[in-house]
Design an enzyme around this catalytic site. Structure first.
Site, PDB file in Angstrom:
ATOM      1  CB  CYS B  46      -0.886  -0.012   1.246  1.00 62.38           C
ATOM      2  SG  CYS B  46      -1.683   1.566   1.563  1.00 62.38           S
ATOM      3  CB  CYS B  49       1.114   1.310   4.710  1.00 65.23           C
ATOM      4  SG  CYS B  49      -0.453   0.449   5.005  1.00 65.23           S
ATOM      5  CG  HIS B 110      -4.097  -1.131   4.751  1.00 62.71           C
ATOM      6  ND1 HIS B 110      -3.630  -0.371   3.698  1.00 62.71           N
ATOM      7  CD2 HIS B 110      -4.837  -2.133   4.186  1.00 62.71           C
ATOM      8  CE1 HIS B 110      -4.059  -0.889   2.548  1.00 62.71           C
ATOM      9  NE2 HIS B 110      -4.792  -1.955   2.821  1.00 62.71           N
ATOM     10  CG  ASN B 150     -14.148   9.685  -4.193  1.00 70.75           C
ATOM     11  OD1 ASN B 150     -15.264  10.202  -4.096  1.00 70.75           O
ATOM     12  ND2 ASN B 150     -13.240  10.105  -5.065  1.00 70.75           N
ATOM     13  CB  SER B 158      -7.560   3.613  -6.870  1.00 68.11           C
ATOM     14  OG  SER B 158      -7.033   4.867  -6.543  1.00 68.11           O
ATOM     15  CG  HIS B 161      -4.222   3.257   4.281  1.00 68.83           C
ATOM     16  ND1 HIS B 161      -3.029   2.685   4.682  1.00 68.83           N
ATOM     17  CD2 HIS B 161      -4.540   4.153   5.249  1.00 68.83           C
ATOM     18  CE1 HIS B 161      -2.644   3.219   5.829  1.00 68.83           C
ATOM     19  NE2 HIS B 161      -3.552   4.122   6.192  1.00 68.83           N
ATOM     20  CG  HIS B 163      -7.128   8.181   0.908  1.00 66.32           C
ATOM     21  ND1 HIS B 163      -7.432   6.865   0.625  1.00 66.32           N
ATOM     22  CD2 HIS B 163      -7.253   8.844  -0.266  1.00 66.32           C
ATOM     23  CE1 HIS B 163      -7.718   6.722  -0.661  1.00 66.32           C
ATOM     24  NE2 HIS B 163      -7.634   7.915  -1.235  1.00 66.32           N
ATOM     25  CD  GLN B 165      -8.396  12.373  -4.059  1.00 66.81           C
ATOM     26  OE1 GLN B 165      -7.782  13.135  -4.791  1.00 66.81           O
ATOM     27  NE2 GLN B 165      -9.082  11.340  -4.503  1.00 66.81           N
TER      28      GLN B 165
HETATM   29  O1  G1P Z   1      -8.164  10.638  -7.263  1.00 66.07           O
HETATM   30  P1  G1P Z   1      -8.540   9.184  -7.303  1.00 66.07           P
HETATM   31  O2  G1P Z   1      -8.989   8.644  -5.976  1.00 66.07           O
HETATM   32  O3  G1P Z   1      -7.490   8.321  -7.940  1.00 66.07           O
HETATM   33  O4  G1P Z   1      -9.793   9.111  -8.300  1.00 66.07           O
HETATM   34  C1  G1P Z   1     -11.132   9.147  -7.913  1.00 66.07           C
HETATM   35  O5  G1P Z   1     -11.548  10.432  -7.451  1.00 66.07           O
HETATM   36  C2  G1P Z   1     -11.496  11.496  -8.398  1.00 66.07           C
HETATM   37  C3  G1P Z   1     -12.085  12.734  -7.760  1.00 66.07           C
HETATM   38  O6  G1P Z   1     -13.437  12.554  -7.354  1.00 66.07           O
HETATM   39  C4  G1P Z   1     -12.260  11.134  -9.677  1.00 66.07           C
HETATM   40  O7  G1P Z   1     -12.050  12.128 -10.660  1.00 66.07           O
HETATM   41  C5  G1P Z   1     -11.795   9.782 -10.229  1.00 66.07           C
HETATM   42  O8  G1P Z   1     -12.602   9.427 -11.343  1.00 66.07           O
HETATM   43  C6  G1P Z   1     -11.930   8.735  -9.127  1.00 66.07           C
HETATM   44  O9  G1P Z   1     -11.516   7.474  -9.600  1.00 66.07           O
END
Ligand code: G1P
Ligand code: G1P
Lengths: 349, 349
Positions: B46, B49, B110, B150, B158, B161, B163, B165
């Site tokens: 990961c 981590c 994690h 997300n 993806s 773990h 998190h 943004q």
């Molecule tokens: O930034 P990540 O986690 O790789 O990507 C994810 O969040 C983003 C922001 O909402 C989106 O645009 C991506 O399509 C999604 O896969």
């Protein structure tokens, strides 16, 4: 244009964040199952195939072209409806709505999508859309007829037998209403030149060619300047202003069938799969006495989710739900890739 | 309210079609894979981590609370940017944008989501969000700081773990701008009473209780009247008007950690799974000289996709993309079901 920038969608007045370099990042997230593609010509368990029974016990006729029936789980119901109770606060107001939901099966064959059907069968589908648009439009209180297709399990489609849905409503729904408002505003401020935003837009795209994917004698398919979905297309007539399906002449209808077929094949060829999408027809609301609504210019939106391959889609999630649409390749790059896809019969894996 | 009806979202001015009986239809469409839940405490593969290497070769520190770094594939980049070329037509205007994308890892473990973390660790996460909001807000030209999470592969995440943004932008993004405009309009026409739309909305919901899911001394979590996603929640402070994270006092911050924990556990308990969602914080844009923007009232949106079970989601597709949002159960019904979910530590399968 290799740098992040924003573009405005003049139909919805929303911005899109374009981040062209994002397509280069490695993808470690969810992959989608490949759609089963060896569909039989007839599936005894399919409630859309000729002669089979639907969940309400009714038997489908043994139809030869299209077949239309009312959705057994319609999202809107016919009038009369109970009037909503008086709201305890203005925020909590219910607006009544009535209408009907129809399902239009394209063809008896369980396995033939719009990419596979002969043109005259696609014309039959357009005829059926037109008939329902007129029939539901003549019913009491109907103001908008929304034709759409969800193709592929990834787009929430629960039966692979190709079909569209038509939801007829006693209101003009949010997105159609926003687009119409933009068209009206544009026409009021551009009275001396092309007064239709979409006629003008088609004109500009044809001159530049950069985002054009397919063109025939009446229609053009473009990755719009403001595309949100990776390979989004807008399909619109460019020779004259055409408000709705009922206004198409014989040649324009044939050309619509042609461009639908060619767009579908481009899509299927891009990632060698039966390409999932949601498609919708935007056109004139039901006239009643409102004369301003002939600003509508018929067009089809194709919103396909795939981004990298047949199994890796774009997720419109956190940032997109909370802030604004974001895309990972330019619309111009998407157009180049779609154009390079042969328009021959697809060879799906 | 058992009949289809429409509701207005006063923040976005969009309608939602509510079709309560649709939840009864059988579902034959796509199901989602169950998320792997037996995650290790530490995963050597990961890139989030402690001590591991990221794709750019950098090594993560052996952090004890949160850990923040700049996204290696940022959707926006720092200035200076080349100015966009003059557009060949007004439709084709590029708007420049700059900014930065940060990733905030919640905790070294994690396997611990916001449902599992002790409250003081959730407070550390809120502290870190606040720090980045202030730090990025002080950078040249930044106008908005969008914090979001997300959660779950279904929502495009993806890496499991936990998190969040944070995308900091030189513009106020579309949806935040639309919400702010609604708040400004409301405050201008309600000067004599509660001038904040969201303070008034919280007040109304607390009086009625029908859509309230969790309540503590400062915050309330409500299935909003206008919810689009099946179990959507809005979390907002109700005792006083609070524009942004920086304005929270110690007790309010502790109460925010508490309600985040309780909401996450409700969610996990609903379908006995690690509940996927996108979460976003809406708050005050970066002040500069603009005094109207203290209309902002901080709130969190939780948009979870699941509808029927841990593996059957709602698809917002054809009708929703082309016409308007549509839901299959009432927000009141969703609130009843969420309330009935114990707020204890989840027992995920
Ligand atoms: O930034 P990540 O986690 O790789 O990507 C994810 O969040 C983003 C922001 O909402 C989106 O645009 C991506 O399509 C999604 O896969
Ligand atoms: O009507 P269907 O095909 O069963 O359902 C599909 O299309 C509808 C209209 O876009 C959506 O509301 C559903 O979420 C989707 O699964």
């Amino acid at each position: 244009m290799d740098h992040p920038h924003r573009r405005l969608n003049p139909l919805t007045n929303e911005y899109i964040l374009v981040s062209p370099h994002r397509i280069k990042r490695p993808w470690l997230g969810q992959t989608e199952p490949l759609q089963s593609i060896n569909l039989p010509k007839y599936d005894p368990d399919c409630y859309l195939c000729p002669g089979n029974r639907r969940s309400n016990g009714e038997q489908n006729p043994s139809y030869n072209h299209t077949f239309t029936f009312e959705n057994d789980f319609a999202a809107v119901l016919p009038p009369p409806l109970p009037s909503p109770p008086p709201p305890p606060h203005p925020f909590l107001t219910c607006q009544p709505i009535h209408g009907a939901c129809d399902v239009v099966v394209f063809h008896p064959r369980h396995d033939l999508t719009l990419s596979d059907l002969p043109l005259h069968d696609i014309e039959s589908v357009i005829d059926e859309w037109t008939r329902i648009y007129q029939m539901r439009g003549a019913e009491q209180g109907i103001k908008y007829v929304q034709i759409f297709e969800n193709k592929g399990a990834m787009m929430g489609c629960s039966n692979p037998h190709p079909h569209a849905q038509i939801w007829s409503l006693s209101v003009v729904p949010t997105i159609a209403a926003v687009e119409l408002e933009s068209l009206i505003k544009y026409s009021l401020s551009h009275t001396r030149w092309r007064p239709c935003l979409l006629c003008e837009y088609a004109h500009v795209e044809l001159k530049l060619q950069t985002r054009v994917v397919v063109l025939n004698q009446s229609w053009v398919a473009v990755v719009p300047w403001w595309a949100t979905w990776p390979f989004e297309l807008i399909v619109l007539p460019y020779r004259r202003h055409i408000p709705c399906l009922s206004d198409l002449d014989v040649a324009e209808k044939a050309a619509l069938a042609d461009i639908i077929a060619r767009v579908s094949r481009c899509f299927d060829n891009l990632f060698s799969c039966s390409f999932p999408y949601s498609m919708g027809v935007h056109q004139q609301p039901i006239p009643a006495q409102n004369s301003t609504i002939d600003v509508a210019h018929i067009h089809l939106h194709f919103d396909p989710p795939l981004l990298r391959s047949a199994t890796v889609r774009k997720f419109l999630v956190g940032f997109e739900l909370m802030a604004e649409a974001q895309r990972d390749l330019t619309p111009e790059e998407a157009a180049v890739r779609l154009r390079s896809c042969s328009e021959g019969l697809p060879n799906v894996t």
